[in-house]
Motif scaffolding. Structure first.
Motif, short mmCIF file in Angstrom:
data_model
loop_
_atom_site.label_atom_id
_atom_site.label_comp_id
_atom_site.label_asym_id
_atom_site.label_seq_id
_atom_site.Cartn_x
_atom_site.Cartn_y
_atom_site.Cartn_z
N GLN A 106 0.69 -1.15 0.11
CA GLN A 106 -0.03 0.17 -0.02
C GLN A 106 0.85 1.11 0.03
O GLN A 106 2.13 1.03 0.59
N THR A 107 0.42 2.26 -0.45
CA THR A 107 1.06 3.39 -0.80
C THR A 107 0.22 4.68 -0.12
O THR A 107 -0.94 4.79 -0.31
N PHE A 108 0.90 5.73 0.32
CA PHE A 108 0.51 6.88 0.81
C PHE A 108 1.43 7.96 0.65
O PHE A 108 2.51 7.91 0.33
N VAL A 126 13.28 0.93 5.61
CA VAL A 126 13.07 0.35 6.83
C VAL A 126 12.66 -1.16 6.76
O VAL A 126 11.71 -1.29 6.12
N ARG A 127 13.16 -1.97 7.88
CA ARG A 127 12.76 -3.37 7.85
C ARG A 127 12.03 -3.62 9.13
O ARG A 127 12.82 -3.70 10.20
N ALA A 128 10.89 -3.31 9.32
CA ALA A 128 10.13 -3.23 10.67
C ALA A 128 10.11 -4.83 11.42
O ALA A 128 10.13 -4.75 12.68
N ALA A 129 10.11 -5.68 10.50
CA ALA A 129 9.89 -7.03 10.89
C ALA A 129 10.09 -8.14 9.58
O ALA A 129 10.07 -7.43 8.53
N PRO A 130 10.42 -9.35 9.80
CA PRO A 130 10.50 -10.27 8.71
C PRO A 130 9.51 -9.85 7.87
O PRO A 130 8.06 -10.11 8.25
N GLY A 131 9.73 -9.69 6.56
CA GLY A 131 8.64 -9.34 5.36
C GLY A 131 7.85 -8.25 5.39
O GLY A 131 6.93 -7.90 4.79
N CYS A 132 8.15 -7.33 6.48
CA CYS A 132 7.44 -5.91 6.76
C CYS A 132 8.47 -4.83 6.36
O CYS A 132 9.38 -4.68 7.08
N SER A 133 8.31 -4.06 5.39
CA SER A 133 9.14 -2.88 5.24
C SER A 133 8.45 -1.61 4.79
O SER A 133 7.35 -1.81 4.39
N ILE A 138 6.68 9.79 -0.36
CA ILE A 138 5.78 8.96 -0.96
C ILE A 138 5.98 7.63 -0.01
O ILE A 138 7.46 7.35 0.00
N THR A 139 5.29 7.06 0.53
CA THR A 139 5.75 5.90 1.52
C THR A 139 5.07 4.90 1.00
O THR A 139 3.74 4.64 0.76
N THR A 140 5.82 3.42 0.75
CA THR A 140 5.30 2.15 0.33
C THR A 140 5.78 1.12 1.21
O THR A 140 6.68 0.98 1.75
N VAL A 141 4.55 0.73 1.67
CA VAL A 141 4.44 -0.32 2.91
C VAL A 141 4.37 -1.64 2.20
O VAL A 141 3.39 -2.07 1.39
N THR A 142 5.30 -2.61 2.66
CA THR A 142 5.21 -3.98 2.02
C THR A 142 5.00 -4.78 3.34
O THR A 142 5.66 -4.77 4.31
N ALA A 143 4.03 -5.66 3.18
CA ALA A 143 3.77 -6.65 4.58
C ALA A 143 2.93 -7.69 4.02
O ALA A 143 2.31 -7.64 2.91
N PRO A 144 2.99 -8.80 4.94
CA PRO A 144 1.81 -9.91 4.62
C PRO A 144 0.21 -9.10 4.75
O PRO A 144 0.31 -8.22 5.45
N ARG A 145 -0.62 -9.81 3.83
CA ARG A 145 -1.79 -9.13 3.70
C ARG A 145 -2.53 -9.00 5.03
O ARG A 145 -3.16 -8.22 5.28
N LEU A 146 -2.41 -9.80 5.94
CA LEU A 146 -2.85 -10.04 7.29
C LEU A 146 -2.54 -8.61 8.15
O LEU A 146 -3.42 -8.26 8.88
N VAL A 147 -1.42 -8.12 8.15
CA VAL A 147 -0.92 -7.04 8.74
C VAL A 147 -0.76 -5.79 8.13
O VAL A 147 -0.30 -4.73 8.64
N LEU A 148 -1.05 -5.75 6.79
CA LEU A 148 -0.60 -4.68 5.63
C LEU A 148 -1.53 -3.54 6.20
O LEU A 148 -0.93 -2.31 6.27
N GLY A 149 -2.82 -3.63 6.44
CA GLY A 149 -3.67 -2.31 7.00
C GLY A 149 -3.02 -1.82 8.29
O GLY A 149 -3.02 -0.43 8.31
#
Length: 156
Positions: A4-6, A88-95, A114-125
């Motif tokens: 997701q991007t904002f 930033v690598r906040a957690a495994p698979g989360c950046s 512009i920020t792009t968040v990458t994470a597993p769908r379960l925690v992306l929101g």
């Protein structure tokens, strides 16, 4: 993984390079970023992309009424005098990947991130909401860091 991007913007009464200088130093974000506990430089250098600094960051975000601590690495890259990239690598698979540009408009700095968040769908929101909240608060308080007066960069 999902993304997701904002985008955030603000206007600051300072020169674009000075704003980027401030943002490159994560330790100066304390009090602006609502979760930041500490940020410490662990390495610096430069390459073909620009000068960079690696940070060890500690934050205390919220999950409902509870706070928890996280520690993670971050790299801030000065890609030009008026732009930077943060990873930033906040957690495994989360950046988080932030691209920030500062430009002079009518004597003030127009700052866009512009920020792009990458994470597993379960925690992306959740991750996106927390990042947006923290960065929006930082952007809302950032212009005050350059106001003329004692204790702020413009007033020294």
């Amino acid at each position: 993984m999902a993304t997701q991007t904002f985008e955030l913007t603000t206007t600051i009464s300072a020169d674009p390079p000075a704003v980027i200088d401030f943002l490159m130093d994560l330790s100066r974000h304390r009090g602006l970023h609502p979760y930041l506990v500490s940020a410490e430089v662990v390495a610096t250098g430069s390459d073909d992309d620009g000068s960079w600094s690696d940070w060890r960051v500690v934050e205390r975000p919220r999950l409902g009424p509870f706070r928890y601590s996280i520690r993670f690495p971050a790299r801030m890259l000065r890609s030009s005098q008026t732009s930077m990239v943060g990873t930033v690598r906040a957690a495994p698979g989360c950046s988080l990947l932030t691209t920030t540009r500062a430009s002079l408009v009518e004597g003030k700095t127009a700052l866009t991130e512009i920020t792009t968040v990458t994470a597993p769908r379960l925690v992306l929101g959740y991750m996106t909401a927390q990042a947006r909240l923290a960065h929006a608060r930082t952007y809302s308080l950032l212009p005050g860091q350059f106001a003329v007066g004692p204790g702020v960069p413009g007033g020294r």
